[in-house]
Design an enzyme around this catalytic site. Structure first.
Site, PDB file in Angstrom:
ATOM      1  N   ASP A  38      21.109 108.730  84.276  1.00 50.30           N
ATOM      2  CA  ASP A  38      19.732 109.384  84.136  1.00 50.30           C
ATOM      3  C   ASP A  38      19.973 110.856  84.842  1.00 50.30           C
ATOM      4  O   ASP A  38      20.781 110.987  85.564  1.00 50.30           O
ATOM      5  CB  ASP A  38      18.354 108.593  84.251  1.00 50.30           C
ATOM      6  CG  ASP A  38      17.292 109.188  83.573  1.00 50.30           C
ATOM      7  OD1 ASP A  38      17.194 110.494  83.357  1.00 50.30           O
ATOM      8  OD2 ASP A  38      16.702 108.173  83.057  1.00 50.30           O
ATOM      9  N   ASP A  56      25.034  94.590  87.709  1.00 47.25           N
ATOM     10  CA  ASP A  56      25.549  95.493  86.812  1.00 47.25           C
ATOM     11  C   ASP A  56      24.819  96.223  85.844  1.00 47.25           C
ATOM     12  O   ASP A  56      24.590  95.857  84.734  1.00 47.25           O
ATOM     13  CB  ASP A  56      26.664  94.969  86.249  1.00 47.25           C
ATOM     14  CG  ASP A  56      27.736  95.368  84.939  1.00 47.25           C
ATOM     15  OD1 ASP A  56      27.602  96.654  85.056  1.00 47.25           O
ATOM     16  OD2 ASP A  56      28.303  94.826  84.217  1.00 47.25           O
ATOM     17  N   THR A  92      35.490 100.092  78.420  1.00 49.89           N
ATOM     18  CA  THR A  92      36.748  99.676  77.717  1.00 49.89           C
ATOM     19  C   THR A  92      36.517  99.582  76.323  1.00 49.89           C
ATOM     20  O   THR A  92      37.480  99.316  75.452  1.00 49.89           O
ATOM     21  CB  THR A  92      37.221  98.308  78.275  1.00 49.89           C
ATOM     22  OG1 THR A  92      35.975  97.400  78.390  1.00 49.89           O
ATOM     23  CG2 THR A  92      37.692  98.501  79.855  1.00 49.89           C
TER      24      THR A  92
HETATM   25  O1  C5P Z   1      33.673  87.123  79.059  1.00 46.73           O
HETATM   26  P1  C5P Z   1      34.491  88.368  79.687  1.00 46.73           P
HETATM   27  O2  C5P Z   1      35.343  87.791  80.548  1.00 46.73           O
HETATM   28  O3  C5P Z   1      35.216  89.091  78.453  1.00 46.73           O
HETATM   29  O4  C5P Z   1      33.394  89.252  80.511  1.00 46.73           O
HETATM   30  C1  C5P Z   1      33.772  90.540  81.150  1.00 46.73           C
HETATM   31  C2  C5P Z   1      32.335  90.976  81.613  1.00 46.73           C
HETATM   32  O5  C5P Z   1      32.778  92.356  82.053  1.00 46.73           O
HETATM   33  C3  C5P Z   1      31.026  91.115  80.645  1.00 46.73           C
HETATM   34  O6  C5P Z   1      30.065  90.867  81.206  1.00 46.73           O
HETATM   35  C4  C5P Z   1      31.256  92.593  79.967  1.00 46.73           C
HETATM   36  O7  C5P Z   1      30.001  93.153  79.834  1.00 46.73           O
HETATM   37  C5  C5P Z   1      31.907  93.055  81.253  1.00 46.73           C
HETATM   38  N1  C5P Z   1      32.591  94.507  81.515  1.00 46.73           N
HETATM   39  C6  C5P Z   1      33.862  94.480  80.447  1.00 46.73           C
HETATM   40  N2  C5P Z   1      34.298  96.012  80.264  1.00 46.73           N
HETATM   41  C7  C5P Z   1      33.947  96.953  81.124  1.00 46.73           C
HETATM   42  C8  C5P Z   1      32.600  96.710  81.815  1.00 46.73           C
HETATM   43  C9  C5P Z   1      31.994  95.429  82.131  1.00 46.73           C
HETATM   44  O8  C5P Z   1      34.019  93.649  79.876  1.00 46.73           O
HETATM   45  N3  C5P Z   1      34.341  98.149  80.736  1.00 46.73           N
END
Ligand code: C5P
Length: 234
Positions: free
Chosen positions: A64, A59, A118
């Protein structure tokens, strides 16, 4: 991508912490390696995780000029990962070059686009990005562009997955973070749903971090989430 297991976000600070976490499991997992970890450990961590038989979502959210992203993806194509991503805001030409790059040495790697983070609110969309539409429309617009550019899907919130499914089809990937089982902390996530609800809304994959990684018993927490996700998903 062979499986639809819940994707565990390995949000740890070091390779040692990752190893300690993975040692608790004796089954193939689908894990997510993000910028924090990759920038500190580099490709060697990917090799180590793969040797253990796990699938990997790298991820790094590339964004760019098309040539730079294309060449960077060629490099990532040599790593044994299963899923990578870019920001759709980089545009259709950037996304097309990303697809070409990532398929250079491995045609099986899937590539998806981040639509709107998000953490972005409708106010930020309007006042900072100067996008005068609703969040749903903005997400759908980028999702359409990603599909037209040849990508396999998008990262979106579970609440937008339904819209994306209706317009762009079941098989277009909808990878959704913001997942919390009933009766667990929402942490800093604002728009959350349970694994079951995410499935009903059309998510093809869920990303779950802290409810597993910070749990007193990560294996049990993972098994519960996996069961409820797969039960409602298959
Ligand atoms: O701990 P948690 O379940 O909240 O982690 C969600 C993961 O998904 C984290 O690595 C966060 O950076 C990632 N993420 C997110 N929302 C996004 C994109 C990625 O929470 N829109």
């Amino acid at each position: 991508m062979q499986n639809n297991l819940p994707i565990i976000a390995l949000d740890f600070e070091s390779a040692e912490a990752v190893t300690q976490f993975l040692n608790q499991f004796d089954e193939p997992l689908f894990v997510k390696v993000g910028m924090e970890l990759f920038y500190q450990t580099g490709p060697s961590l990917i090799t180590d995780i793969k040797k253990r038989g796990h699938s990997i979502f790298l991820d790094l959210k590339l964004h760019d000029i098309p040539n730079t992203v294309g060449k960077a993806m060629e490099g990532l194509s040599k790593l044994d990962v299963d899923l990578v991503n870019v920001h759709a805001a980089g545009g259709s030409e950037m996304m097309k070059r990303a697809v070409e790059g990532i398929r250079k040495y491995n045609s099986n790697i899937k590539i998806i686009a981040v639509t709107q983070l998000t953490s972005t609110t409708e106010t930020m969309l309007r006042d900072e990005q100067n996008i005068q539409s609703t969040m749903d429309e903005a997400v759908l617009n980028y999702a359409r562009l990603a599909q037209l550019s040849g990508l396999d899907g998008v990262v979106c919130s579970p609440l937008e997955a339904n819209l994306v499914k209706q317009e762009l089809g079941e098989s277009f990937l909808k990878v959704t973070p913001g997942i919390r089982p009933e009766n667990t902390s929402s942490d800093d996530q604002q728009r959350i749903t349970t694994p079951e609800k995410a499935s009903v809304l059309g998510a093809t994959h869920i990303v779950v971090g802290r409810p597993i990684t910070q749990s007193e018993n990560p294996v049990t927490s993972y098994q519960k989430i996996k069961e409820s996700w797969l039960k409602s998903h298959d």
